[in-house]
Design a protein around this motif. Sequence first.
Motif, PDB file in Angstrom:
ATOM      1  N   VAL A 441       0.896  -1.369  -0.194  1.00  0.00           N
ATOM      2  CA  VAL A 441       0.145  -0.072  -0.201  1.00  0.00           C
ATOM      3  C   VAL A 441       0.469   1.404  -0.158  1.00  0.00           C
ATOM      4  O   VAL A 441       2.077   1.258   1.042  1.00  0.00           O
ATOM      5  CB  VAL A 441      -0.650   0.126   1.160  1.00  0.00           C
ATOM      6  N   THR A 442       0.545   2.257  -0.649  1.00  0.00           N
ATOM      7  CA  THR A 442       1.588   3.512  -1.446  1.00  0.00           C
ATOM      8  C   THR A 442       0.548   5.164  -0.420  1.00  0.00           C
ATOM      9  O   THR A 442      -0.425   4.713  -1.091  1.00  0.00           O
ATOM     10  CB  THR A 442       1.669   3.593  -3.265  1.00  0.00           C
ATOM     11  N   TRP A 443       1.415   5.904  -0.263  1.00  0.00           N
ATOM     12  CA  TRP A 443       1.228   6.948  -0.266  1.00  0.00           C
ATOM     13  C   TRP A 443       0.120   7.289  -1.237  1.00  0.00           C
ATOM     14  O   TRP A 443      -1.500   7.781  -0.884  1.00  0.00           O
ATOM     15  CB  TRP A 443       1.954   7.991   0.219  1.00  0.00           C
ATOM     16  N   GLU A 444       0.570   7.502  -2.376  1.00  0.00           N
ATOM     17  CA  GLU A 444      -0.756   7.324  -2.807  1.00  0.00           C
ATOM     18  C   GLU A 444      -1.929   6.839  -3.086  1.00  0.00           C
ATOM     19  O   GLU A 444      -3.035   7.651  -3.450  1.00  0.00           O
ATOM     20  CB  GLU A 444      -0.141   7.579  -4.754  1.00  0.00           C
ATOM     21  N   PRO A 452     -10.385   9.956   3.464  1.00  0.00           N
ATOM     22  CA  PRO A 452     -10.731  11.137   4.798  1.00  0.00           C
ATOM     23  C   PRO A 452     -10.279  10.572   6.979  1.00  0.00           C
ATOM     24  O   PRO A 452      -9.644  11.245   7.156  1.00  0.00           O
ATOM     25  CB  PRO A 452     -12.313  10.537   5.225  1.00  0.00           C
ATOM     26  N   LEU A 453      -9.258   9.435   5.890  1.00  0.00           N
ATOM     27  CA  LEU A 453      -8.551   8.829   7.334  1.00  0.00           C
ATOM     28  C   LEU A 453      -7.378   9.554   7.352  1.00  0.00           C
ATOM     29  O   LEU A 453      -6.791   9.853   8.651  1.00  0.00           O
ATOM     30  CB  LEU A 453      -8.660   6.944   7.458  1.00  0.00           C
ATOM     31  N   THR A 454      -6.591   9.651   5.558  1.00  0.00           N
ATOM     32  CA  THR A 454      -5.675  10.050   5.474  1.00  0.00           C
ATOM     33  C   THR A 454      -5.639  11.435   6.367  1.00  0.00           C
ATOM     34  O   THR A 454      -4.418  12.127   6.653  1.00  0.00           O
ATOM     35  CB  THR A 454      -5.037  10.012   4.156  1.00  0.00           C
ATOM     36  N   ILE A 455      -6.471  11.559   5.702  1.00  0.00           N
ATOM     37  CA  ILE A 455      -5.966  13.533   6.031  1.00  0.00           C
ATOM     38  C   ILE A 455      -6.903  14.267   7.475  1.00  0.00           C
ATOM     39  O   ILE A 455      -6.186  14.925   7.491  1.00  0.00           O
ATOM     40  CB  ILE A 455      -7.559  14.450   5.428  1.00  0.00           C
ATOM     41  N   THR A 456      -7.791  13.059   8.448  1.00  0.00           N
ATOM     42  CA  THR A 456      -7.573  13.361   9.325  1.00  0.00           C
ATOM     43  C   THR A 456      -6.301  12.587  10.632  1.00  0.00           C
ATOM     44  O   THR A 456      -6.073  13.143  11.178  1.00  0.00           O
ATOM     45  CB  THR A 456      -9.067  12.086   9.815  1.00  0.00           C
ATOM     46  N   LEU A 457      -5.828  11.376   9.476  1.00  0.00           N
ATOM     47  CA  LEU A 457      -4.799  11.114  10.258  1.00  0.00           C
ATOM     48  C   LEU A 457      -3.166  12.317  10.426  1.00  0.00           C
ATOM     49  O   LEU A 457      -2.651  12.634  11.172  1.00  0.00           O
ATOM     50  CB  LEU A 457      -3.678  10.190   9.692  1.00  0.00           C
ATOM     51  N   ALA A 458      -3.743  13.017   9.156  1.00  0.00           N
ATOM     52  CA  ALA A 458      -2.391  14.362   8.829  1.00  0.00           C
ATOM     53  C   ALA A 458      -2.818  15.404   9.408  1.00  0.00           C
ATOM     54  O   ALA A 458      -2.157  15.948  10.325  1.00  0.00           O
ATOM     55  CB  ALA A 458      -2.116  14.681   7.190  1.00  0.00           C
ATOM     56  N   VAL A 459      -4.300  15.949   9.619  1.00  0.00           N
ATOM     57  CA  VAL A 459      -4.539  16.828  10.779  1.00  0.00           C
ATOM     58  C   VAL A 459      -3.950  16.499  11.724  1.00  0.00           C
ATOM     59  O   VAL A 459      -3.361  17.621  12.786  1.00  0.00           O
ATOM     60  CB  VAL A 459      -5.566  17.134  10.189  1.00  0.00           C
TER      61      VAL A 459
END
Length: 482
Positions: A441-444, A452-459
């Motif tokens: 599994v890659t970042w892209e 939504p999960l990726t953005i939440t983790l980033a925030v």
Amino acid sequence: MKRTLIGTAVTIGLVVPLAVAPVARAAALPAEPTPAAVDAYLGEVMESTGLPGMSAVVTHGDRIVHAAGYGRDSEGGPVTARTPMRVASVSKSFTAMAVMTLVDDGRISLDEPVAGQLPGFRMADPRAAGITVRHLLNQTSGLSDTTVDIGAAQKAESLAGYVSALGTGTLTAAPGTRWEYCNVNYDVAARLVEVAGGRGFGDHMRERVFGPLGMTGSTVDDRVVTPSRGFNALYGTWVARSELSGFHAGGSGGVVTTAADMGRWLIAQTGRTGPGGRTVTPESLKIMHTPPAGRGYAMGWGEEELDGTGLLVHSGNLFTYTAVQAIVPETRYGFAVMTNSAALHDDTYDVLAGLVAMSRGRTPEVPGGDRQAYELVLGLVAAAAAGLGVLGVLRARRWARGRAGGRRRWIVARLLPALLPVALFAAYPDLISFLSNGRTVTWEQLTYFAAPLTITLAVVAAAGAVTAAVRLVRLRSVGSSR
């Protein structure tokens, strides 16, 4: 994979129990499903799930009970029974059928080594010489995302190049001793079809699989039949996006088809001859539907029990499309559900469960609310994290004054809670790969249905990093002023 990502969210504490769980609504129906009853159920599904577009088909024996489309495509047009949909890993059963046409012709041997039938298939691991065609189709070859150069293989411009890119790879187990789901198996199988059949994989599929079954709207070449862009869910909003490149070619996930064509495909699983003749012999079809003892997976079909009903089933998930197919050998029903969207929660299996219930004369539950609930929680977590980050920055001077002169180890320990989300975010793709049983599994990829999960983790990570950085700056400033 999507259910795995939801599990990841639970693991890291982002998805918390809701005060009020989504309540499934029930649709009244007669004892046996009629086209009108199936249509009414699917209409309720569209309303309750909020999916942008969906197509589905139900077959029974040699007839199509109902095939239709619902919702819209990314261009605003209606989805119909003839709207092209990517079906991702549902393609594996089609690739297996293509292989079996050549087994019936005597051009491929299921139980002979692939290396002897496919020039160019060589790996660094000498055990690879023992991989048979049956091992590939039953996912027991020992091939794994973790031991081959997936990135190099996916960059290949042909199936021949794909197979060549596997040359440095190794196996995780001796062939035939372990089951592990890996797309490489079916892309190698597609190349074998090209070599044994003497023509391109797409041409073989058209002439030996799609053509005889009358599947005129199906292809494995999306330059011939081009689906519209699919959708990703983003905190309750559907965003149209082009499919991620490199994940819809070859034998593992390349089929583009329609609900109408899937009806013909499902009917063929009962042994019925298509309008253009038989694709494989009854003996080969039985082999395709019979998993090895203790394995539960055979040639693109997995055994599963759903509310007491034995199914052969396979799902498919790309990054903007989702699909599932199933057949019930006992009753000779077939089902396929396809959506032009992908999100953290996969609704297609829930819809399939409802259709199976209808085929048994039961009242189906109408799914809905799960995706919205997950995204609501993630949105609230992201908003809370951003607020706490701002508060942490505003109170950084007060924090620094209270800890000025303290021991360095104690100060670092007090900063760790703010820095923990940063470490978690850095390990995010590796963590998801681990929870996905080693699938790469890659970042892209994580910016698609997991957005939504990726953005939440980033925030959360950004809030922690900024808070820690400002606290350190304020601590140094307070220390130098003393």
